[in-house]
Write a protein that holds these residues in place. Sequence first.
Motif, mmCIF file in Angstrom:
data_model
loop_
_atom_site.group_PDB
_atom_site.id
_atom_site.type_symbol
_atom_site.label_atom_id
_atom_site.label_comp_id
_atom_site.label_asym_id
_atom_site.label_seq_id
_atom_site.Cartn_x
_atom_site.Cartn_y
_atom_site.Cartn_z
ATOM 1 N N ARG A 135 57.307 45.787 41.428
ATOM 2 C CA ARG A 135 56.100 45.008 41.744
ATOM 3 C C ARG A 135 54.954 45.925 42.121
ATOM 4 N N ALA A 136 55.248 46.877 43.006
ATOM 5 C CA ALA A 136 54.191 47.751 43.511
ATOM 6 C C ALA A 136 53.594 48.593 42.385
ATOM 7 N N ILE A 137 54.459 49.178 41.569
ATOM 8 C CA ILE A 137 53.939 50.041 40.509
ATOM 9 C C ILE A 137 53.230 49.212 39.437
ATOM 10 N N SER A 138 53.698 48.004 39.206
ATOM 11 C CA SER A 138 53.042 47.144 38.222
ATOM 12 C C SER A 138 51.636 46.791 38.674
ATOM 13 N N GLN A 139 51.474 46.525 39.958
ATOM 14 C CA GLN A 139 50.138 46.222 40.454
ATOM 15 C C GLN A 139 49.207 47.405 40.216
ATOM 16 N N LYS A 140 49.738 48.592 40.437
ATOM 17 C CA LYS A 140 48.909 49.764 40.231
ATOM 18 C C LYS A 140 48.489 49.914 38.769
ATOM 19 N N TYR A 141 49.447 49.783 37.860
ATOM 20 C CA TYR A 141 49.138 49.950 36.443
ATOM 21 C C TYR A 141 48.258 48.803 35.933
ATOM 22 N N ASP A 142 48.549 47.602 36.376
ATOM 23 C CA ASP A 142 47.716 46.484 35.935
ATOM 24 C C ASP A 142 46.272 46.673 36.399
ATOM 25 N N ALA A 143 46.110 47.178 37.613
ATOM 26 C CA ALA A 143 44.760 47.423 38.122
ATOM 27 C C ALA A 143 44.078 48.516 37.297
ATOM 28 N N ALA A 144 44.846 49.556 36.964
ATOM 29 C CA ALA A 144 44.283 50.657 36.196
ATOM 30 C C ALA A 144 43.841 50.198 34.807
ATOM 31 N N LEU A 145 44.565 49.228 34.265
ATOM 32 C CA LEU A 145 44.283 48.774 32.892
ATOM 33 C C LEU A 145 43.355 47.560 32.851
ATOM 34 N N ARG A 146 42.946 47.066 34.004
ATOM 35 C CA ARG A 146 42.209 45.794 34.030
ATOM 36 C C ARG A 146 40.939 45.844 33.174
ATOM 37 N N ASP A 147 40.181 46.912 33.315
ATOM 38 C CA ASP A 147 38.951 47.032 32.527
ATOM 39 C C ASP A 147 39.236 47.043 31.028
ATOM 40 N N SER A 148 40.404 47.538 30.664
ATOM 41 C CA SER A 148 40.762 47.588 29.246
ATOM 42 C C SER A 148 41.289 46.250 28.752
ATOM 43 N N GLN A 149 41.351 45.264 29.637
ATOM 44 C CA GLN A 149 41.832 43.934 29.259
ATOM 45 C C GLN A 149 43.238 43.962 28.671
ATOM 46 N N LEU A 150 44.095 44.767 29.289
ATOM 47 C CA LEU A 150 45.503 44.791 28.892
ATOM 48 C C LEU A 150 46.355 44.795 30.154
ATOM 49 N N THR A 151 47.452 44.078 30.115
ATOM 50 C CA THR A 151 48.442 44.232 31.173
ATOM 51 C C THR A 151 49.358 45.395 30.787
ATOM 52 N N ILE A 152 50.121 45.880 31.748
ATOM 53 C CA ILE A 152 51.013 46.985 31.417
ATOM 54 C C ILE A 152 52.080 46.529 30.427
#
Lengths: 141, 141
Positions: free
Chosen positions: B17-34
């Motif tokens: 969960r924790a790492i997914s939140q980080k990656y999802d946040a990092a990719l948010r501008d790119s409009q992609l989920t991990i």
Amino acid sequence: MPVQLPCYCATLRQAARAISQKYDAALRDSQLTITQFTLLTALAEIERPRVNDLADALAMDQTTLSRTLRIMKRDGLIASVAGEDRRESRWIMTSHGQERRKRALPRWKAAQRDVEKLLGPDIQRIKSAAFDLSTRLTATA
Amino acid sequence: MPVQLPCYCATLRQAARAISQKYDAALRDSQLTITQFTLLTALAEIERPRVNDLADALAMDQTTLSRTLRIMKRDGLIASVAGEDRRESRWIMTSHGQERRKRALPRWKAAQRDVEKLLGPDIQRIKSAAFDLSTRLTATA
DNA sequence: GCATTATATATGTATATACATTCAAGTCAA
DNA sequence: TTGACTTGAATGTATATACATATATAATGC
């Protein structure tokens, strides 16, 4: 066969999915998901926690927990009682919840042993590394 | 602060969960989920896979993947083409998907580096242990 | 050929997850 | 004391997840 991915996140998610399926299967007869079992265990150890206390302890989002608690309340596993502050409510396990947790315990233990056998002593390292990761990631968030 | 739990499953889920939140946040501008980024990457490497090929490679349930693919098709990131067998369909990335993945790549790389910094050399151990776990658990299932 | 079985995928249903936002209640300062 | 701010929790919305089952097509045996 699964493929080795370079992505730490994808690999961790893979492992979490796989191990969750195992635990959910082990607990199926007890009518508990591993999430619910974990929450009952937390309630056995934390005194009348608020949602936010649980969210903090389990590194779950408050809104996620909010829905999970509602389901478990609906099923009579837990109950909410008033706190001092009228905004908050405190959560406790019902006797029904205690019974169900008790019945689930041996299945959970068996799953734990299975995983230990499957991974050997590495399991402790991966567990503490996973915990470290949660701690550090939630700290910087 | 998160609490150390004895349950291997709960601990791994926490970390995921924790790492997914980080990656999802990092990719948010790119409009992609991990999840979507991972799938696009798989499509860049596997030639015209069927759902089941992807499910196998990513250790995901076929039904889970079925819904994810539908969403990504709806968004124009991927497309399905007919296979030889009329039951199956083969999946490919669209140029739109390729573009979006290209834009997301640097963000993903940054997230990878962040995690490496956060955990140090342990990260490789936990990654290979997590992969082992997936492999062994899906093998015995 | 046709009934049976196997395979590929989708659907019904339910939980799990989290971001953005809302709502309600408490705190505090002027 | 009242208006601004803070805090605790729930809701709207969307994806992620998987079990049980359905559907469609293919393969197989007689």
